[in-house]
Design a protein around this motif. Sequence first.
Motif, PDB file in Angstrom:
ATOM      1  N   ARG A  22      38.402  41.265  44.275  1.00 54.22           N
ATOM      2  CA  ARG A  22      37.739  40.718  43.083  1.00 54.22           C
ATOM      3  C   ARG A  22      36.928  39.454  43.416  1.00 54.22           C
ATOM      4  NH1 ARG A  22      41.024  41.584  38.401  1.00 54.22           N
ATOM      5  NH2 ARG A  22      39.566  40.199  37.341  1.00 54.22           N
ATOM      6  N   THR A  23      37.338  38.734  44.455  1.00 50.69           N
ATOM      7  CA  THR A  23      36.645  37.496  44.818  1.00 50.69           C
ATOM      8  C   THR A  23      35.478  37.866  45.761  1.00 50.69           C
ATOM      9  OG1 THR A  23      38.267  37.198  46.569  1.00 50.69           O
ATOM     10  CG2 THR A  23      38.683  36.040  44.528  1.00 50.69           C
ATOM     11  N   TYR A  36      46.475  42.380  41.407  1.00 47.79           N
ATOM     12  CA  TYR A  36      45.527  41.759  42.348  1.00 47.79           C
ATOM     13  C   TYR A  36      46.238  40.561  42.998  1.00 47.79           C
ATOM     14  CZ  TYR A  36      42.128  44.788  40.162  1.00 47.79           C
ATOM     15  OH  TYR A  36      41.457  45.899  39.704  1.00 47.79           O
ATOM     16  N   THR A  40      46.305  39.612  37.174  1.00 48.27           N
ATOM     17  CA  THR A  40      45.258  38.905  37.902  1.00 48.27           C
ATOM     18  C   THR A  40      45.635  37.422  37.990  1.00 48.27           C
ATOM     19  OG1 THR A  40      43.606  40.453  37.076  1.00 48.27           O
ATOM     20  CG2 THR A  40      42.789  38.338  37.874  1.00 48.27           C
ATOM     21  N   VAL A  45      41.476  33.976  40.226  1.00 49.70           N
ATOM     22  CA  VAL A  45      40.571  35.085  40.550  1.00 49.70           C
ATOM     23  C   VAL A  45      39.368  35.169  39.602  1.00 49.70           C
ATOM     24  CG1 VAL A  45      40.393  37.611  40.599  1.00 49.70           C
ATOM     25  CG2 VAL A  45      42.265  36.469  41.777  1.00 49.70           C
ATOM     26  N   ARG A  46      39.605  35.021  38.293  1.00 44.46           N
ATOM     27  CA  ARG A  46      38.484  35.223  37.352  1.00 44.46           C
ATOM     28  C   ARG A  46      37.350  34.226  37.564  1.00 44.46           C
ATOM     29  NH1 ARG A  46      42.649  37.328  33.903  1.00 44.46           N
ATOM     30  NH2 ARG A  46      42.221  39.556  33.672  1.00 44.46           N
ATOM     31  N   GLU A  88      35.612  35.178  40.775  1.00 47.18           N
ATOM     32  CA  GLU A  88      34.850  36.424  40.591  1.00 47.18           C
ATOM     33  C   GLU A  88      33.541  36.136  39.840  1.00 47.18           C
ATOM     34  OE1 GLU A  88      36.834  39.132  37.906  1.00 47.18           O
ATOM     35  OE2 GLU A  88      36.203  40.841  39.115  1.00 47.18           O
ATOM     36  N   ALA A  89      33.652  35.322  38.785  1.00 47.03           N
ATOM     37  CA  ALA A  89      32.466  35.000  37.983  1.00 47.03           C
ATOM     38  C   ALA A  89      31.446  34.232  38.824  1.00 47.03           C
ATOM     39  CB  ALA A  89      32.874  34.174  36.764  1.00 47.03           C
TER      40      ALA A  89
END
Length: 291
Positions: A174-175, A213, A255, A259-260, A263-264
């Motif tokens: 995800r990253t 994840y 998650t 991570v978020r 990822e963004a």
Amino acid sequence: MDKRPPGWPLLVALVNGCGGVTDDRLTTAVRDKVVLVTGASYGIGEATAKRLAAAGATVLLVARTAAQLQAVATEIRTAGGRARVHPANLADPAAIERLVTEVLRDHGGVDVLVSNAGKSIRRSVADSYQRFHDIERTNSVNYLGPAKLVLELLPSMRERRTGHIVNVSTAGVRTPPLARWSAYLASKSAFDVWLRCISQELRHDGVTTSTVYMGLVHTRMSEPTPLLNRMPGLTPEQAADQVCRAVADRPNNITPPFVRPAEALGNLLRVPTDRLFEAYFRRTSTRKPPS
Ligand SMILES: NC(=O)c1ccc[n+]([C@@H]2O[C@H](COP(=O)([O-])OP(=O)(O)OC[C@H]3O[C@@H](n4cnc5c(N)ncnc54)[C@H](OP(=O)(O)O)[C@@H]3O)[C@@H](O)[C@H]2O)c1
């Protein structure tokens, strides 16, 4: 006693989240259920199998090293749990067919599959010119084997109109992509996407999927990479706590908090992020550029 440097446990909790599952909740979810755990001989899989067995599940232990699986099973039985050993090489499709025939014959069905077995490789592409087998092996264990196992188990799960599949994936899918991790992350990404696609076809038949994840966990897998040893990471038991939450609560995904945003950032600022990691790769590379 926690031997990790002071401050690590707090940092690890902030980065990875601390939401696990209580013993009571897990027991309600898995008592007398049949749970097949791949990669149960070491690390996260071993810790997960022990926790599930302590909560009353019958655990089916799958990996290649039969003696180590037996040792895990003995430990589980000594503690009053139920475990069966099913050695298999997940890189061999015929072995997976034999495994599932044996499991369905002996246990009638599998309520939960924890797809955890994995192989990690960290190697630059320049060091991989003569090593196409790295790509073949990571794909066999991280993508093709797990997909074959799901294909073999799904008919019985759909027929019984119940089943849950937990994929132990990595935060790395995800990253933003990282130099040297190409073979590993590509194979983990492939299974992640494959499972998410088929998940949309299964829910209606009572079969659900969860993807964990996972952040860094200090196991046999991370040990050969000195940089990872110096970074704060989860213990196998903490990682198993997250996997067990996925088993008990059946969320779409688990998650970690870091991570978020990562990822963004990688999506919004793709080129600068690639350049940043490129600079890190060049700074840490010992290889001379071709003259
Ligand atoms: N450690 C981390 O930092 C980290 C982070 C994110 C995600 N993960 C994921 O977590 C999972 C477990 O990793 P771990 O850290 O616990 O690693 P580990 O301690 O090396 O355990 C890997 C397990 O997979 C089994 N395995 C490997 N190849 C196999 C094959 N061909 N057939 C059957 N079983 C096989 C191994 O057993 P045998 O050798 O006995 O076959 C072992 O039980 C992996 O999917 C990994 O990608 C790990």
